[in-house]
Motif scaffolding. Structure first.
Motif, PDB file in Angstrom:
ATOM      1  N   TYR A  48       0.683  -1.420  -0.107  1.00 31.38           N
ATOM      2  CA  TYR A  48      -0.294   0.172  -0.226  1.00 31.38           C
ATOM      3  C   TYR A  48       0.631   0.763  -0.189  1.00 31.38           C
ATOM      4  O   TYR A  48       0.135   2.604   0.176  1.00 31.38           O
ATOM      5  N   SER A  74       0.238   3.081  -3.493  1.00 30.27           N
ATOM      6  CA  SER A  74      -1.770   3.962  -3.245  1.00 30.27           C
ATOM      7  C   SER A  74      -1.259   4.873  -2.219  1.00 30.27           C
ATOM      8  O   SER A  74      -2.218   5.564  -2.572  1.00 30.27           O
ATOM      9  N   TYR A  75      -0.515   4.799  -0.843  1.00 28.69           N
ATOM     10  CA  TYR A  75      -0.973   6.020   0.025  1.00 28.69           C
ATOM     11  C   TYR A  75      -0.517   7.090  -0.511  1.00 28.69           C
ATOM     12  O   TYR A  75      -0.774   8.251  -0.260  1.00 28.69           O
ATOM     13  N   TYR A 107      -5.310   6.077   6.183  1.00 30.67           N
ATOM     14  CA  TYR A 107      -4.337   5.138   6.753  1.00 30.67           C
ATOM     15  C   TYR A 107      -4.373   4.962   7.824  1.00 30.67           C
ATOM     16  O   TYR A 107      -3.693   3.779   8.325  1.00 30.67           O
ATOM     17  N   GLY A 111      -7.070  -3.709   3.443  1.00 28.78           N
ATOM     18  CA  GLY A 111      -7.609  -3.572   2.462  1.00 28.78           C
ATOM     19  C   GLY A 111      -9.104  -2.810   2.913  1.00 28.78           C
ATOM     20  O   GLY A 111      -9.715  -1.948   2.904  1.00 28.78           O
TER      21      GLY A 111
END
Length: 558
Positions: free
Chosen positions: A384, A387-388, A524, A514
């Motif tokens: 992640y 995508s973070y 997040y 997720g």
């Protein structure tokens, strides 16, 4: 007096009484000038009234014992007290009994006295003290060790393992790039949790299949395992190039590549343990850096190739690179014949089946729990981080590069802790590095804000480097910690049994993250806290394992 006679007759000398003291001294001198007839010479006892003489029976005993004890050397009297072979006698006036060096150590007569320290020749013997007792190490043990600890053959195995790990773990360490690309292209309509199952199933099968692969490796060696894994990995990546739907990726990327990675990964780590013992941490760390190299090169390569040649050809090029690397792996990975002798006999069924009784070993069970929690957390940042960065306003190009920065830190984190672990203790090094992971997650990633500007992006990069250095040991130190608890001949079974349990953490970690991300509405923060909590429990398990073995002493190497 009969006991004294028996003890001295055993050491090739018989005491007989004579009336003439001068004749005694003359006979002793004659004996010292004829060492070929005598192996050891003892002083007389009982206030100087005893004498030394050699009869036919003593000569017979000397000849027999000289054959049975090849390490006993002839002795020449030097100043009446010392022998050139290293024997020493007590001062005059003390009840004297000889000391003899044998193959099993220093043997004394029936009435021992406090002898001075034995003087050994520095050229062939050295002494050390352990628990207050003086020991004489045998240099032949090191010479006869089945572990080469280096040399062309041993380091070629490390290079073959490095090549295999670059391909197999390169797939795992590139999941962030695939996750970020698929979530915006082929699988844009799927939820993050659904996409996460692709990569969690890949990690699960990579470790879970080892439960059977490990015992087979212990019984038959690595050759056919690595060959089968190479074929499956190449076929799987070629299938990924043609995939367009979720179930396509589950079959090709998750199942085929996952099983293939396990077939390569388990023997690659196990064979390093066949050639190194004292330097096992360093050698395993060097081999494990292959996964970091793959994690650096492959994401950057894919990022460049996706817009140039498209997804299909980018993945095909990656598959052919894997094929080249796996060629080296097949040629160089081998077992040590001194550890695993070649055999043509039929392998017993119980030799290739898992044995869960090993979990009764308390320290091993705690080690398994610790690895479970750190692996539960490890793949979340890997999956992640890109995508973070995108979600926090970082441009897409640099977001992919953040994963490469993390893997660059992991390169040093896989080798350096392994090198230090051989000196300060494997479990000690694991505790320190996992604690460092915990600190970096909670102090750097949790407080990071890339959307705030260059300062936030710089903090994200610092986190990526430090977490990469700390988390690299999660892979490289686990096998040496397991190897410390078992014999090398069953290392594959123990290591695979551990990762069979750990694989369930790999299976569920990414989908749970997720789902947390979805529940928090794209924030997040909950995902990062979950990662930190897993590392905290993992550190606690490793501390418990260490304390159970050696206590709380901070200076103890374990």
């Amino acid at each position: 007096m009969q006991d004294v006679h028996d003890g001295e007759e055993k050491h090739h000398v018989k005491l007989s009484r004579h009336n003439n003291k001068h004749e005694n001294i003359e006979q002793a001198g004659q004996l010292s000038s004829a060492p070929e007839n005598v192996n050891t010479l003892a002083n007389a006892s009982s206030h100087g009234s005893s004498t030394l003489s050699v009869n036919e029976k003593a000569a017979s005993l000397n000849q027999r014992d000289a054959e049975e004890q090849p390490h006993t050397r002839d002795v020449e009297i030097d100043s009446g007290n010392k022998a050139s072979s290293g024997l020493q006698y007590p001062p005059s006036g003390v009840n004297k009994h000889p000391m003899y060096r044998t193959a099993s150590g220093i043997q004394a007569g029936p009435a021992p006295v406090p002898y001075p320290p034995i003087e050994h020749t520095p050229s062939n013997r050295s002494t050390s003290k352990s628990n207050g007792k003086e020991t004489v190490p045998d240099q032949e043990d090191e010479a006869s060790s089945p572990y080469p600890e280096g040399g062309l053959k041993a380091w070629s195995v490390v290079f073959g393992s490095f090549s295999g790990m670059t391909a197999s773990f390169g797939v795992l360490n590139s999941v962030g790039t695939f996750q970020a690309y698929l979530s915006t292209h082929q699988l844009a309509q799927e939820s993050p949790s659904s996409i996460g199952w692709i990569f969690s199933l890949l990690a699960f099968l990579t470790f879970f299949c080892g439960v059977q692969i490990g015992p087979v490796f212990d019984a038959k060696g690595p050759r056919w395992l690595v060959a089968a894994g190479s074929v499956l990995l190449f076929a799987g990546m070629m299938g990924v190039a043609e995939s367009t739907k979720l179930w396509h990726f589950l079959i090709t990327y998750s199942i085929l590549c996952g099983i293939a990675s396990s077939l390569i990964f388990t023997p690659a780590i196990g064979c390093v343990a066949h050639f190194f013992s004292k330097r096992r941490g360093e050698a395993t760390g060097l081999a494990a850096t292959g996964g970091s190299i793959g994690g650096i090169v492959f994401p950057l390569m894919l990022q460049r190739l996706f817009p140039l040649v498209g997804f299909k050809w980018a993945v095909r090029i990656l598959a052919f690179i894997f094929l080249l690397l796996l060629t080296f792996a097949n040629l160089l990975i081998r077992s040590n014949p001194l550890i695993l002798p070649p055999t043509k006999t039929r392998v017993k069924t119980e030799d290739i089946l898992p044995d869960y009784r090993i979990f009764k070993h308390k320290v091993f069970a705690l080690t398994t729990a610790g690895v479970f929690f750190i692996e539960w957390a490890l793949f979340i940042p890997l999956s992640y981080i890109s995508s973070y960065a995108i979600a926090n306003g970082v441009n897409e190009t640099f977001s992919y590069q953040v994963l490469s920065i993390l893997n660059a830190g992991s390169f040093f984190g896989r080798w350096l802790p392994g090198y230090l672990a051989d000196k300060c203790g494997r479990f000690n090094a694991m505790i320190v590095t996992c604690a460092f992971c915990l600190i970096s997650v909670l102090c750097l990633w949790l407080t990071c804000s890339p959307a705030s500007g260059p300062g936030g992006i710089a903090q994200l990069c610092i986190f990526a480097v430090l977490f990469g250095i700390a988390s690299g040991s999660n892979i490289s130190l686990t096998p040496v910690c397991v190897g410390q608890l078992c014999e090398t001949e069953v290392f594959g079974r123990w290591y695979a049994s551990l990762y069979t349990i750990v694989s369930f953490g790999c299976l569920t970690g990414i989908p749970i993250a997720g789902q947390i991300l979805k529940t928090d509405g794209g924030s997040y923060q909950g995902l990062i806290l979950f990662t930190g909590g897993c590392y905290a429990i993992g550190v606690g398990c490793f501390v418990w394992a260490r304390v159970s073995s050696v206590g709380w002493g901070l200076r103890r190497v374990y």
